[in-house]
Scaffold this active site. Structure first.
Site, mmCIF file in Angstrom:
data_model
loop_
_atom_site.group_PDB
_atom_site.id
_atom_site.type_symbol
_atom_site.label_atom_id
_atom_site.label_comp_id
_atom_site.label_asym_id
_atom_site.label_seq_id
_atom_site.Cartn_x
_atom_site.Cartn_y
_atom_site.Cartn_z
ATOM 1 C CD GLU A 153 -2.750 1.327 0.421
ATOM 2 O OE1 GLU A 153 -3.529 0.388 0.185
ATOM 3 O OE2 GLU A 153 -2.756 2.414 -0.197
ATOM 4 C CG PHE A 154 2.461 2.384 -3.024
ATOM 5 C CD1 PHE A 154 3.821 2.153 -2.826
ATOM 6 C CD2 PHE A 154 1.736 1.454 -3.765
ATOM 7 C CE1 PHE A 154 4.439 1.039 -3.370
ATOM 8 C CE2 PHE A 154 2.348 0.335 -4.311
ATOM 9 C CZ PHE A 154 3.703 0.122 -4.115
ATOM 10 C CG LEU A 155 -2.246 4.583 2.902
ATOM 11 C CD1 LEU A 155 -1.943 5.478 4.080
ATOM 12 C CD2 LEU A 155 -3.588 3.927 3.113
ATOM 13 C CG PHE A 254 8.848 13.286 -2.290
ATOM 14 C CD1 PHE A 254 7.479 13.446 -2.318
ATOM 15 C CD2 PHE A 254 9.408 12.624 -1.206
ATOM 16 C CE1 PHE A 254 6.685 12.966 -1.305
ATOM 17 C CE2 PHE A 254 8.623 12.135 -0.181
ATOM 18 C CZ PHE A 254 7.258 12.304 -0.238
ATOM 19 C CG LEU A 255 13.639 17.195 -5.917
ATOM 20 C CD1 LEU A 255 14.038 17.767 -7.284
ATOM 21 C CD2 LEU A 255 14.872 16.622 -5.215
ATOM 22 C CB CYS A 265 6.267 5.114 6.074
ATOM 23 S SG CYS A 265 4.636 4.484 6.458
HETATM 24 C C1 UDX Z 1 5.180 7.874 2.859
HETATM 25 C C2 UDX Z 1 5.086 7.557 1.363
HETATM 26 O O1 UDX Z 1 4.990 8.778 0.632
HETATM 27 C C3 UDX Z 1 3.891 6.657 1.094
HETATM 28 O O2 UDX Z 1 3.846 6.313 -0.278
HETATM 29 C C4 UDX Z 1 4.015 5.410 1.952
HETATM 30 O O3 UDX Z 1 2.879 4.581 1.778
HETATM 31 C C5 UDX Z 1 4.156 5.778 3.433
HETATM 32 O O4 UDX Z 1 5.254 6.669 3.605
HETATM 33 P P1 UDX Z 1 3.888 9.526 4.525
HETATM 34 O O5 UDX Z 1 4.762 8.967 5.598
HETATM 35 O O6 UDX Z 1 2.449 9.723 4.782
HETATM 36 O O7 UDX Z 1 4.007 8.626 3.199
HETATM 37 O O8 UDX Z 1 4.491 10.967 4.182
HETATM 38 P P2 UDX Z 1 5.149 11.698 2.941
HETATM 39 O O9 UDX Z 1 4.176 12.621 2.329
HETATM 40 O O10 UDX Z 1 5.841 10.751 2.064
HETATM 41 O O11 UDX Z 1 6.231 12.589 3.707
HETATM 42 C C6 UDX Z 1 7.245 11.966 4.477
HETATM 43 C C7 UDX Z 1 8.106 12.998 5.125
HETATM 44 O O12 UDX Z 1 8.934 13.637 4.168
HETATM 45 C C8 UDX Z 1 7.373 14.125 5.839
HETATM 46 O O13 UDX Z 1 8.012 14.377 7.077
HETATM 47 C C9 UDX Z 1 7.507 15.301 4.899
HETATM 48 O O14 UDX Z 1 7.469 16.532 5.577
HETATM 49 C C10 UDX Z 1 8.874 15.039 4.297
HETATM 50 N N1 UDX Z 1 9.080 15.633 2.960
HETATM 51 C C11 UDX Z 1 8.314 15.242 1.913
HETATM 52 C C12 UDX Z 1 10.122 16.541 2.766
HETATM 53 O O15 UDX Z 1 10.849 16.892 3.699
HETATM 54 N N2 UDX Z 1 10.328 17.028 1.507
HETATM 55 C C13 UDX Z 1 9.577 16.676 0.436
HETATM 56 O O16 UDX Z 1 9.846 17.150 -0.669
HETATM 57 C C14 UDX Z 1 8.532 15.748 0.650
#
Ligand code: UDX
Length: 438
Positions: A153-155, A254-255, A265
């Site tokens: 699951e990738f949510l 994601f940058l 996660c």
């Molecule tokens: C992540 C994955 O994205 C998801 O696909 C997987 O199922 C579970 O893990 P999640 O933990 O909900 O999801 O958060 P995500 O939106 O991925 O952000 C993770 C962390 O990275 C957060 O602390 C966020 O603030 C940080 N982040 C994200 C950054 O610092 N920079 C970014 O560009 C993106």
């Protein structure tokens, strides 16, 4: 065609998956040993903050498509598919994932499993787990070939229901055509929408999830590594991210540089991947992930460094941390950079005030040493420095002329503030990944 399914484990993943399955028309029994959780779910409350989830849960309860129980009973025998959604947390004192909840879930479902039913793991697991769970299931049921598949699951928290209903892709790891056929049926509404449906072996399906999260973590730490260089060279990491992101091969998602990644996660999944690769004798393949973790943790130290640069010693200083959740639209404080920075500032001698619109309940009991403040404006009273650590909308939209700390100094840990506006209101502003002239 509506199917009868059970969803075992009703945390973030399970509760959302159960609601999503009911919404697409299946008959769902949610199973979770915690009686308080069952009582809360039965009243339409998932028990964590996730936009839109409680509303949809209430609708599905009203429709009669979803019920909750604290253990399997004869009704479970009617289910065609049993989804296992239990947690796989980091093992204390080790980097490896703890898969013991999966083992319990398998043992619990075994007495109620029809031989033609399918068990589907959704939890994030070390590659190879599905094979050992299949062997365990064979032992527990006495079936010669119990049918077990993997469907990662990738949510994302904050958009969990939407991600479950409209994922970028569906991945299923199967060992026989019957498993594929059942999973095609259960996901039929999504497949009809054109969502890519990838059929793989068990190991690939398990590894897809670990690989995706490792890649995402790598992207974030990559830009944060560039931020370290930007900070000592006068460059701006956010502009840099924009510029490289226009290259379609790199992409701009994601940058975002800042205080780094946290949550339930990404941090634990990269550590679990390192641990599993080492067990398999190929530790060097992902040894670089140690650096990804370290770059991420260094961003927290950078914030403390900026505070000390401004205030000298932090002792006797009042520092306000805006945010406790690991990201906005979530009340999850697991491995939260914001909370970690609050604790580092505290350890450095500061009196630390933490504000968060929804996540303070998760901090209160665990960290009595932090002062929690519910009112955003009140939180600024008599503070010497402010750190924006989680980019909640209310912080991004805050009018700086309406807050009056005793020293107007703010660190933008997520690069979301309008610097000129804050400076006009008399604030000295610092940010990660760039040098601001005040
Ligand atoms: C992540 C994955 O994205 C998801 O696909 C997987 O199922 C579970 O893990 P999640 O933990 O909900 O999801 O958060 P995500 O939106 O991925 O952000 C993770 C962390 O990275 C957060 O602390 C966020 O603030 C940080 N982040 C994200 C950054 O610092 N920079 C970014 O560009 C993106």
């Amino acid at each position: 065609m509506a199917m009868k399914i059970t969803v075992i484990g009703l945390g973030y993943l399970g509760a959302t998956h159960a609601v999503a399955m009911a919404k697409v028309g299946h008959q769902v029994i949610g199973i979770e040993p915690n009686p308080q959780k069952i009582a809360s779910l039965s009243q339409g409350k998932a028990g964590f903050f996730e936009p839109g989830l409680d509303e949809e849960l209430a609708k599905q309860i009203a429709s009669g498509r979803i019920t909750f129980k604290s253990a399997h009973d004869e009704e479970s025998r009617e289910a065609d598919i049993h989804f296992i959604c239990v947690g796989t947390p980091q093992t204390p004192g080790s980097m490896a994932a703890d898969t013991s909840y999966l083992v319990s879930a398998i043992n619990d479902v075994a007495p109620y499993l029809r031989e033609d039913a399918l068990v589907v793991g959704k939890s994030t697991v070390p590659v190879g787990t599905a094979v050992s769970l299949t062997q365990q299931l064979a032992k527990a049921t006495g079936f010669s070939a119990p049918n077990l598949a993997w469907n990662p699951e990738f949510l994302r928290e904050g958009t969990a229901l939407e991600d479950s209903l409209h994922p970028d892709r569906l991945v299923i790891g199967v060992t026989n055509p019957r498993a594929e056929e059942l999973l095609r049926q259960v996901f039929a509404p999504m497949i009809a929408e054109g969502i890519p449906f990838l059929v793989t072996d068990l190991a690939t399906a398990e590894l897809v999830k670990a690989a995706a999260n490792a890649f995402l973590a790598t992207k974030i730490s990559f830009i944060n590594a560039m931020a370290e260089i930007a900070e000592v060279s006068g460059a701006d990491a956010s502009s840099l991210a924009k510029a490289i992101g226009y290259d379609e091969r790199i992409g701009n998602k994601f940058l975002r540089n800042g205080v780094g990644f946290g949550g339930g996660c990404l941090p634990k999944d990269i550590r679990a991947l390192i641990a599993r690769a080492e067990e398999l004798g190929v530790g060097e393949s992902v040894a670089y992930l140690h650096e990804i973790d370290k770059i991420n943790l260094r961003r927290r130290d950078r914030v403390i460094h900026l505070l000390q640069e401004e205030l000298g010693t932090l002792s006797q200083k009042r520092v306000l941390i805006l945010g406790a959740a690991f990201k906005p639209d979530s009340d999850d404080v697991r491995d939260s950079p914001a909370l970690a920075i609050a604790l580092l500032a505290k350890a450095a001698g500061a009196e630390v005030i933490v504000h968060d619109p929804v996540a303070l309940h998760g901090v209160a009991l665990k960290h009595p040493e932090l002062t929690l403040e519910q009112s955003l404006h009140q939180a600024f009273t008599n503070v010497d420095a402010v750190v924006l650590a989680t980019e909640w909308k209310e912080y991004r939209e805050l009018d700086p002329t309406t807050v009056t700390p005793r020293n107007k100094f703010i660190i933008d840990g997520r690069n979301v503030l309008d610097v000129a506006k804050w400076q006009q209101a008399g604030f000295k502003v610092q940010a990660l990944g760039r040098t601001i002239t005040n």
